[in-house]
Each structure stands twice: as C-alpha cells, then as structure tokens.
Design an enzyme around this catalytic site. Structure first.
Site, short mmCIF file in Angstrom:
data_model
loop_
_atom_site.label_atom_id
_atom_site.label_comp_id
_atom_site.label_asym_id
_atom_site.label_seq_id
_atom_site.Cartn_x
_atom_site.Cartn_y
_atom_site.Cartn_z
N ASP A 29 23.62 31.40 -72.19
CA ASP A 29 24.57 32.80 -72.08
C ASP A 29 25.70 32.36 -73.01
O ASP A 29 26.80 33.20 -73.22
CB ASP A 29 24.99 33.37 -70.80
CG ASP A 29 25.70 31.98 -70.03
OD1 ASP A 29 25.07 31.00 -69.78
OD2 ASP A 29 26.84 32.26 -69.90
N TYR A 149 34.03 27.61 -60.58
CA TYR A 149 34.85 26.36 -60.94
C TYR A 149 36.21 26.33 -60.52
O TYR A 149 36.83 27.36 -60.68
CB TYR A 149 34.39 26.29 -62.45
CG TYR A 149 33.35 25.98 -62.93
CD1 TYR A 149 32.71 24.83 -63.00
CD2 TYR A 149 32.45 27.22 -63.38
CE1 TYR A 149 31.29 24.79 -63.76
CE2 TYR A 149 31.05 27.14 -63.74
CZ TYR A 149 30.63 25.77 -63.82
OH TYR A 149 29.33 25.66 -64.34
N LYS A 180 26.59 27.55 -58.35
CA LYS A 180 26.67 26.51 -59.39
C LYS A 180 28.10 26.02 -59.57
O LYS A 180 29.06 26.83 -59.71
CB LYS A 180 26.05 26.99 -60.52
CG LYS A 180 26.47 26.12 -61.98
CD LYS A 180 26.27 26.83 -63.22
CE LYS A 180 26.40 26.08 -64.52
NZ LYS A 180 26.60 26.91 -65.49
#
Length: 269
Positions: A29, A149, A180
């Site tokens: 992506d 994140y 993730k």
C-alpha cells in the site's frame, strides 16, 4: 462437536495459508504515502512473485485491489487498507479513512486494515476511526488488522517495550483481530509484549541491515504470530526468494535463532 464456521472464521482461515495461526503479510500500500513501488505494468507480476513465494496475504488500497488479477488470489488473501496519508501534509502522522468495510467486502477482501499512530496530534480522531471500523467489521464478520505504532511529537523512543505493549493493547481493546507494530529494543522484551496482548501480534519488517530470515526466526521464537514485510520484499532483487525464506521460518521450518541486540535504526516497513 463440529468446528464453528461463519464468515469471520472463513476469512481468518484464509489469512493463514497453512491454517496454523501464523501470518506472513506483504503490505503493498506504500504508493499512497511514497509513490509507485513498481511500474503499473509490473504490479501483477510482483503480486505473482509474492504469492509464489508463499505469502499469506497482500495489503493494498481499494483502487489497487481492482487492478489485481483475481486468479492470483486463489492461494493468497486480500487485505484492503482503509487509512491514508502523504508526507506532503502538515501532519504526516495524521491518518484518515479513505474507504469502509462494506466497500472492501464488495471488492472481495478477506480482511481490512487501519493505521493508528499513538502519540500523534490527531490520535483522538484515529482512535475514533479504529473503533468505528471495528464495529463495522463485527457487523460484516471481517477480520481487522490494526497497524499501530508509537509515532508523534511526544514519542521519544518508538521502540520502548512498555510503550509498544500499550499500543498493541489499545488495538486489542478497540476491537482489532490482529495487530501489527514495530519491534522493541532490546529485542528480547518482545515476549513480554506478546504475552500482554490477547490478539496475535505481527511485527513490521525489522531493522535495516538485518537479514529478514534471521529477524523472522527471532520474532517467532519470542512468540510473535508473524510478520508484515513490505519494502524488504518488493525492493529485494528476488522477491520470490525473500518471501519463500520468510514463509519457511514463519510456518515452522525454522524454529530458533539468537535474539537481536544492538541499536535499532529508523523504522523500515
């Protein structure tokens, strides 16, 4: 008693090609944030290489999903990414939703993904988006991968183990099916992060200069459920080989390695 079967279970099974609860995703992506990763005419060839190497799923945006030859997805799942940003914005950490779950289902997606930067100036909006997408995933029985994140002006160490444990649990608490994130430093603290989280934890590609198969082996030995590797695959001179080596490790053909130590450079994914 027979195993329960519904839309969510079917899609989750497709996300793990070997049905072992381990995952190798190849995010593709990056063209929204960084520009083209390969010439348009070569994109399906790259997908073909990724599938041939043994990837469990590719991650693309909705428009790119329409260009993928469906024959390539017989043995590989499709994850449609719903978040976007570019580095040209005032706040490069601000992610916005550019698609929804229903649209992804119409495209044939096996799962969707949403990016959340904890610590960014727009954290509140991103958390709200994650919660809304999670609710839609519940209605449509679609797995949700949260790409979470620690990033923003108040984040001094994006690899701090306690901070990463917080981030992955935010994703779990708001309804993600998988999460993730980045790797901790020191790396041996990964086991604590995985143990703290009630959903599977996948790691981003790893420190620059580290062999991907060594990184994958250490991650799996510490309890991670898999990896999501983008640039390390599509920038590799032999993408099939890169994916195959990762697939061999993630799905159990290699099971031990020394844990990574030493300084960690900027995130590579």
């Amino acid at each position: 008693m027979t195993a329960r079967s519904d839309g969510l279970a079917v899609r989750l099974a497709r996300l793990s090609r070997h049905r072992d609860g381990r995952f190798l995703f190849v995010p593709m992506d990056h063209s929204v944030a960084d520009g083209p990763i390969v010439d348009a005419a070569r994109f399906n060839g790259l997908v073909s290489d990724v599938v041939a190497g043994g990837a469990d799923a590719i991650v693309v945006h909705k428009g790119r999903a329409r260009t993928v030859d469906p024959r390539l997805l017989r043995e590989c799942a499709l994850v449609v990414h719903l978040s976007a940003s570019t580095p040209h914005a005032l706040d490069g950490d601000a992610k916005v939703l550019v698609g929804d779950v229903e649209e992804a289902v119409r495209l044939g997606a096996d799962a969707v993904s949403v990016h959340v930067n904890i610590g960014s100036d727009s954290e509140a909006a991103q958390l709200s988006d994650l919660g809304s997408v999670a609710e839609a995933c519940q209605r449509w029985n679609v797995p949700l991968l949260a790409m979470a994140y620690p990033r923003g002006p108040r984040v001094t160490d994006p690899h701090a183990p306690a901070l990463l444990a917080h981030v992955v649990n935010v994703a779990a608490d708001l309804g993600a099916t998988l999460v993730k994130t980045s790797w901790p430093q020191p790396f041996e603290r990964l086991a604590e992060i995985v143990d703290s989280c009630p959903i599977p934890v996948l790691l981003a590609g790893g420190p620059a200069g580290t062999a991907l198969n060594e990184f994958a082996t250490a991650a799996m030995a510490a309890g991670a459920s898999g990896l999501a590797v983008g640039r390390g695959v599509f920038q590799h001179p032999e993408p099939v080989k890169a994916v195959r080596e990762l697939a061999e490790v993630i799905h159990g053909l290699a099971d031990s390695a020394e844990l990574l130590t030493g300084p960690v450079p900027a995130v590579v994914r």
